[in-house]
Write a protein that holds these residues in place. Structure first.
Motif, PDB file in Angstrom:
ATOM      1  N   VAL A  16       0.862  -1.180   0.000  1.00  0.00           N
ATOM      2  CA  VAL A  16       0.000   0.000   0.000  1.00  0.00           C
ATOM      3  C   VAL A  16       0.897   1.228   0.000  1.00  0.00           C
ATOM      4  CG1 VAL A  16      -2.063  -1.002   1.059  1.00  0.00           C
ATOM      5  CG2 VAL A  16      -0.228  -0.152   2.520  1.00  0.00           C
ATOM      6  N   ASN A  17       0.300   2.360  -0.313  1.00  0.00           N
ATOM      7  CA  ASN A  17       0.979   3.648  -0.376  1.00  0.00           C
ATOM      8  C   ASN A  17       0.646   4.427   0.894  1.00  0.00           C
ATOM      9  OD1 ASN A  17       0.847   6.679  -1.272  1.00  0.00           O
ATOM     10  ND2 ASN A  17       2.100   5.646  -2.818  1.00  0.00           N
ATOM     11  N   ILE A  34      -3.676 -11.840   6.070  1.00  0.00           N
ATOM     12  CA  ILE A  34      -2.289 -11.533   6.387  1.00  0.00           C
ATOM     13  C   ILE A  34      -2.261 -10.517   7.524  1.00  0.00           C
ATOM     14  CG2 ILE A  34      -1.287 -12.150   4.154  1.00  0.00           C
ATOM     15  CD1 ILE A  34      -1.480  -9.273   3.277  1.00  0.00           C
ATOM     16  N   SER A  35      -1.131 -10.423   8.196  1.00  0.00           N
ATOM     17  CA  SER A  35      -1.063  -9.583   9.402  1.00  0.00           C
ATOM     18  C   SER A  35      -0.349  -8.257   9.192  1.00  0.00           C
ATOM     19  CB  SER A  35      -0.379 -10.359  10.530  1.00  0.00           C
ATOM     20  OG  SER A  35       0.937 -10.696  10.157  1.00  0.00           O
ATOM     21  N   GLY A  36       0.200  -8.020   7.997  1.00  0.00           N
ATOM     22  CA  GLY A  36       0.883  -6.762   7.771  1.00  0.00           C
ATOM     23  C   GLY A  36       1.212  -6.554   6.309  1.00  0.00           C
ATOM     24  N   LEU A  37       1.448  -5.294   5.966  1.00  0.00           N
ATOM     25  CA  LEU A  37       1.746  -4.915   4.588  1.00  0.00           C
ATOM     26  C   LEU A  37       2.916  -3.935   4.536  1.00  0.00           C
ATOM     27  CD1 LEU A  37      -1.868  -4.015   3.410  1.00  0.00           C
ATOM     28  CD2 LEU A  37      -0.496  -5.907   2.538  1.00  0.00           C
ATOM     29  N   PRO A  38       3.825  -4.109   3.580  1.00  0.00           N
ATOM     30  CA  PRO A  38       4.832  -3.077   3.364  1.00  0.00           C
ATOM     31  C   PRO A  38       4.164  -1.830   2.787  1.00  0.00           C
ATOM     32  CG  PRO A  38       5.419  -5.135   2.240  1.00  0.00           C
ATOM     33  CD  PRO A  38       4.014  -5.266   2.712  1.00  0.00           C
ATOM     34  N   LYS A  45      10.062   2.521  -3.096  1.00  0.00           N
ATOM     35  CA  LYS A  45      10.950   2.501  -1.928  1.00  0.00           C
ATOM     36  C   LYS A  45      10.123   2.258  -0.672  1.00  0.00           C
ATOM     37  CE  LYS A  45      14.759   4.888  -3.845  1.00  0.00           C
ATOM     38  NZ  LYS A  45      15.144   3.880  -4.788  1.00  0.00           N
ATOM     39  N   LEU A  46      10.643   1.424   0.210  1.00  0.00           N
ATOM     40  CA  LEU A  46       9.959   1.116   1.459  1.00  0.00           C
ATOM     41  C   LEU A  46       9.979   2.331   2.375  1.00  0.00           C
ATOM     42  CD1 LEU A  46       8.681  -1.298   3.100  1.00  0.00           C
ATOM     43  CD2 LEU A  46      10.902  -1.416   4.233  1.00  0.00           C
ATOM     44  N   VAL A  47       8.801   2.714   2.885  1.00  0.00           N
ATOM     45  CA  VAL A  47       8.718   3.844   3.817  1.00  0.00           C
ATOM     46  C   VAL A  47       8.145   3.426   5.160  1.00  0.00           C
ATOM     47  CG1 VAL A  47       8.615   5.613   2.016  1.00  0.00           C
ATOM     48  CG2 VAL A  47       6.487   4.606   2.882  1.00  0.00           C
ATOM     49  N   GLY A  48       7.684   2.180   5.270  1.00  0.00           N
ATOM     50  CA  GLY A  48       7.142   1.700   6.533  1.00  0.00           C
ATOM     51  C   GLY A  48       6.414   0.388   6.355  1.00  0.00           C
ATOM     52  N   VAL A  49       5.772  -0.027   7.432  1.00  0.00           N
ATOM     53  CA  VAL A  49       4.968  -1.249   7.446  1.00  0.00           C
ATOM     54  C   VAL A  49       3.708  -0.941   8.234  1.00  0.00           C
ATOM     55  CG1 VAL A  49       4.853  -3.639   8.291  1.00  0.00           C
ATOM     56  CG2 VAL A  49       6.974  -2.786   7.306  1.00  0.00           C
ATOM     57  N   MET A  99       1.023   3.816  10.073  1.00  0.00           N
ATOM     58  CA  MET A  99       2.097   2.831   9.869  1.00  0.00           C
ATOM     59  C   MET A  99       3.262   3.040  10.838  1.00  0.00           C
ATOM     60  SD  MET A  99       3.957   4.210   6.448  1.00  0.00           S
ATOM     61  CE  MET A  99       5.008   5.668   6.512  1.00  0.00           C
ATOM     62  N   THR A 100       4.057   1.988  10.962  1.00  0.00           N
ATOM     63  CA  THR A 100       5.315   2.057  11.690  1.00  0.00           C
ATOM     64  C   THR A 100       6.390   2.418  10.684  1.00  0.00           C
ATOM     65  OG1 THR A 100       4.579   0.401  13.279  1.00  0.00           O
ATOM     66  CG2 THR A 100       6.967   0.729  13.077  1.00  0.00           C
ATOM     67  N   LYS A 101       7.073   3.511  10.935  1.00  0.00           N
ATOM     68  CA  LYS A 101       8.068   3.999   9.967  1.00  0.00           C
ATOM     69  C   LYS A 101       9.413   3.303  10.108  1.00  0.00           C
ATOM     70  CE  LYS A 101       5.938   8.459   9.406  1.00  0.00           C
ATOM     71  NZ  LYS A 101       5.188   9.134  10.393  1.00  0.00           N
ATOM     72  N   GLU A 102       9.766   2.912  11.305  1.00  0.00           N
ATOM     73  CA  GLU A 102      11.074   2.299  11.538  1.00  0.00           C
ATOM     74  C   GLU A 102      10.962   0.787  11.369  1.00  0.00           C
ATOM     75  OE1 GLU A 102       9.489   3.890  14.360  1.00  0.00           O
ATOM     76  OE2 GLU A 102      10.057   5.816  13.538  1.00  0.00           O
ATOM     77  N   SER A 103      11.029   0.307  10.132  1.00  0.00           N
ATOM     78  CA  SER A 103      10.916  -1.124   9.921  1.00  0.00           C
ATOM     79  C   SER A 103      12.275  -1.797   9.848  1.00  0.00           C
ATOM     80  CB  SER A 103      10.119  -1.461   8.669  1.00  0.00           C
ATOM     81  OG  SER A 103       9.947  -0.402   7.820  1.00  0.00           O
TER      82      SER A 103
END
Length: 153
Positions: A16-17, A34-38, A45-49, A99-103
Protein backbone atom coordinates in the motif's frame (compact mmCIF):
# COMPACT_ATOMS: atom_id res chain seq x y z
CA UNK A 1 26.59 -22.55 0.50
CA UNK A 2 23.96 -21.11 2.86
CA UNK A 3 20.40 -20.50 1.67
CA UNK A 4 19.72 -16.78 1.17
CA UNK A 5 16.64 -14.71 1.82
CA UNK A 6 16.20 -14.25 -1.96
CA UNK A 7 15.71 -18.00 -2.39
CA UNK A 8 12.86 -18.19 0.14
CA UNK A 9 11.15 -14.77 0.19
CA UNK A 10 7.80 -14.01 -1.41
CA UNK A 11 8.32 -11.87 -4.47
CA UNK A 12 5.96 -9.08 -5.53
CA UNK A 13 4.32 -8.65 -2.12
CA UNK A 14 1.03 -6.81 -1.82
CA UNK A 15 1.79 -3.21 -0.84
CA UNK A 16 0.00 0.00 0.00
CA UNK A 17 0.98 3.65 -0.38
CA UNK A 18 1.21 6.09 2.56
CA UNK A 19 -1.71 8.03 1.04
CA UNK A 20 -3.92 4.95 0.79
CA UNK A 21 -7.07 5.15 2.90
CA UNK A 22 -6.79 3.11 6.07
CA UNK A 23 -9.96 1.21 5.15
CA UNK A 24 -8.21 -0.09 2.02
CA UNK A 25 -5.34 -1.56 4.04
CA UNK A 26 -7.76 -3.08 6.56
CA UNK A 27 -9.73 -4.68 3.72
CA UNK A 28 -6.58 -6.18 2.17
CA UNK A 29 -5.41 -7.60 5.52
CA UNK A 30 -8.83 -9.14 6.18
CA UNK A 31 -9.41 -10.57 2.70
CA UNK A 32 -5.89 -11.97 2.28
CA UNK A 33 -5.62 -13.26 5.88
CA UNK A 34 -2.29 -11.53 6.39
CA UNK A 35 -1.06 -9.58 9.40
CA UNK A 36 0.88 -6.76 7.77
CA UNK A 37 1.75 -4.92 4.59
CA UNK A 38 4.83 -3.08 3.36
CA UNK A 39 4.20 0.60 2.63
CA UNK A 40 6.02 1.96 -0.42
CA UNK A 41 6.25 5.36 -2.07
CA UNK A 42 5.58 5.99 -5.77
CA UNK A 43 9.13 4.85 -6.65
CA UNK A 44 8.73 1.51 -4.84
CA UNK A 45 10.95 2.50 -1.93
CA UNK A 46 9.96 1.12 1.46
CA UNK A 47 8.72 3.84 3.82
CA UNK A 48 7.14 1.70 6.53
CA UNK A 49 4.97 -1.25 7.45
CA UNK A 50 1.35 -1.33 8.56
CA UNK A 51 0.39 -4.23 10.76
CA UNK A 52 -2.49 -5.48 12.86
CA UNK A 53 -0.84 -4.04 15.97
CA UNK A 54 -0.72 -0.57 14.33
CA UNK A 55 -4.44 -0.85 13.68
CA UNK A 56 -5.33 -1.86 17.23
CA UNK A 57 -5.07 1.81 18.26
CA UNK A 58 -8.14 2.47 16.12
CA UNK A 59 -10.20 0.33 18.50
CA UNK A 60 -8.47 0.81 21.83
CA UNK A 61 -7.77 4.54 21.77
CA UNK A 62 -5.09 6.16 23.89
CA UNK A 63 -4.66 7.19 27.48
CA UNK A 64 -3.12 10.61 28.19
CA UNK A 65 0.23 10.39 29.96
CA UNK A 66 0.24 10.64 33.75
CA UNK A 67 1.41 13.97 35.13
CA UNK A 68 1.71 15.94 38.34
CA UNK A 69 1.31 19.66 38.95
CA UNK A 70 4.06 21.40 40.84
CA UNK A 71 4.05 25.18 41.33
CA UNK A 72 1.93 25.85 38.24
CA UNK A 73 4.08 23.52 36.14
CA UNK A 74 3.04 20.28 34.50
CA UNK A 75 5.54 17.45 34.92
CA UNK A 76 4.81 14.42 32.76
CA UNK A 77 5.59 11.04 34.30
CA UNK A 78 5.62 9.42 30.85
CA UNK A 79 6.93 10.57 27.51
CA UNK A 80 4.34 12.95 25.97
CA UNK A 81 5.80 12.29 22.50
CA UNK A 82 4.71 8.66 22.80
CA UNK A 83 1.18 9.84 23.55
CA UNK A 84 1.28 12.05 20.45
CA UNK A 85 2.34 9.08 18.26
CA UNK A 86 -0.38 6.88 19.77
CA UNK A 87 -2.98 9.59 19.24
CA UNK A 88 -2.07 9.86 15.54
CA UNK A 89 -2.44 6.09 15.22
CA UNK A 90 -5.84 6.16 16.94
CA UNK A 91 -7.19 9.04 14.84
CA UNK A 92 -5.38 8.37 11.55
CA UNK A 93 -7.32 8.01 8.32
CA UNK A 94 -4.47 7.12 5.96
CA UNK A 95 -1.87 4.37 6.01
CA UNK A 96 0.92 6.94 6.45
CA UNK A 97 -0.64 8.28 9.65
CA UNK A 98 -0.83 4.84 11.27
CA UNK A 99 2.10 2.83 9.87
CA UNK A 100 5.31 2.06 11.69
CA UNK A 101 8.07 4.00 9.97
CA UNK A 102 11.07 2.30 11.54
CA UNK A 103 10.92 -1.12 9.92
CA UNK A 104 13.52 -3.83 10.26
CA UNK A 105 14.66 -4.89 6.77
CA UNK A 106 17.06 -7.33 5.19
CA UNK A 107 18.91 -7.47 1.86
CA UNK A 108 18.13 -10.40 -0.47
CA UNK A 109 21.68 -11.73 -0.04
CA UNK A 110 21.36 -12.21 3.74
CA UNK A 111 21.65 -15.85 4.86
CA UNK A 112 18.24 -17.25 5.75
CA UNK A 113 19.36 -18.45 9.18
CA UNK A 114 20.55 -14.92 10.07
CA UNK A 115 17.23 -13.43 8.91
CA UNK A 116 15.31 -16.02 10.97
CA UNK A 117 17.43 -15.13 14.02
CA UNK A 118 16.71 -11.43 13.44
CA UNK A 119 12.96 -12.14 13.25
CA UNK A 120 13.16 -14.11 16.49
CA UNK A 121 15.25 -11.49 18.32
CA UNK A 122 13.10 -8.55 17.19
CA UNK A 123 9.77 -10.39 17.60
CA UNK A 124 8.65 -9.56 14.06
CA UNK A 125 6.41 -11.64 11.82
CA UNK A 126 7.77 -10.33 8.56
CA UNK A 127 10.90 -8.73 7.13
CA UNK A 128 10.68 -6.48 4.10
CA UNK A 129 13.48 -7.34 1.69
CA UNK A 130 15.07 -4.27 0.11
CA UNK A 131 17.89 -3.75 -2.36
CA UNK A 132 20.77 -1.35 -1.80
CA UNK A 133 18.60 1.59 -2.96
CA UNK A 134 15.83 0.82 -0.45
CA UNK A 135 13.48 -0.51 -3.13
CA UNK A 136 11.21 -3.31 -1.93
CA UNK A 137 12.01 -6.56 -3.77
CA UNK A 138 10.15 -9.04 -1.58
CA UNK A 139 9.02 -9.98 1.89
CA UNK A 140 10.17 -12.78 4.15
CA UNK A 141 7.54 -14.14 6.52
CA UNK A 142 7.58 -16.80 9.19
CA UNK A 143 5.41 -18.87 6.84
CA UNK A 144 8.03 -18.62 4.09
CA UNK A 145 10.65 -20.00 6.47
CA UNK A 146 8.40 -22.84 7.65
CA UNK A 147 7.52 -23.78 4.04
CA UNK A 148 11.24 -23.83 3.20
CA UNK A 149 11.92 -26.07 6.20
CA UNK A 150 9.13 -28.44 5.12
CA UNK A 151 10.51 -28.64 1.57
CA UNK A 152 13.89 -29.81 2.88
CA UNK A 153 12.54 -33.17 4.08
Amino acid sequence: MPVTVAEVMSRDPITVNPNSPLKEAIQILAERHISGLPVVDDQGKLVGVISESDLMWQQTGVTPPAYIMLLDSVIYLENPARYDRELHKALGQTVGEVMTKESVTVPPSKPLNAAAQLMHDRHVRRLPVVDSDGTLVGILTRGDIIRHMASQD
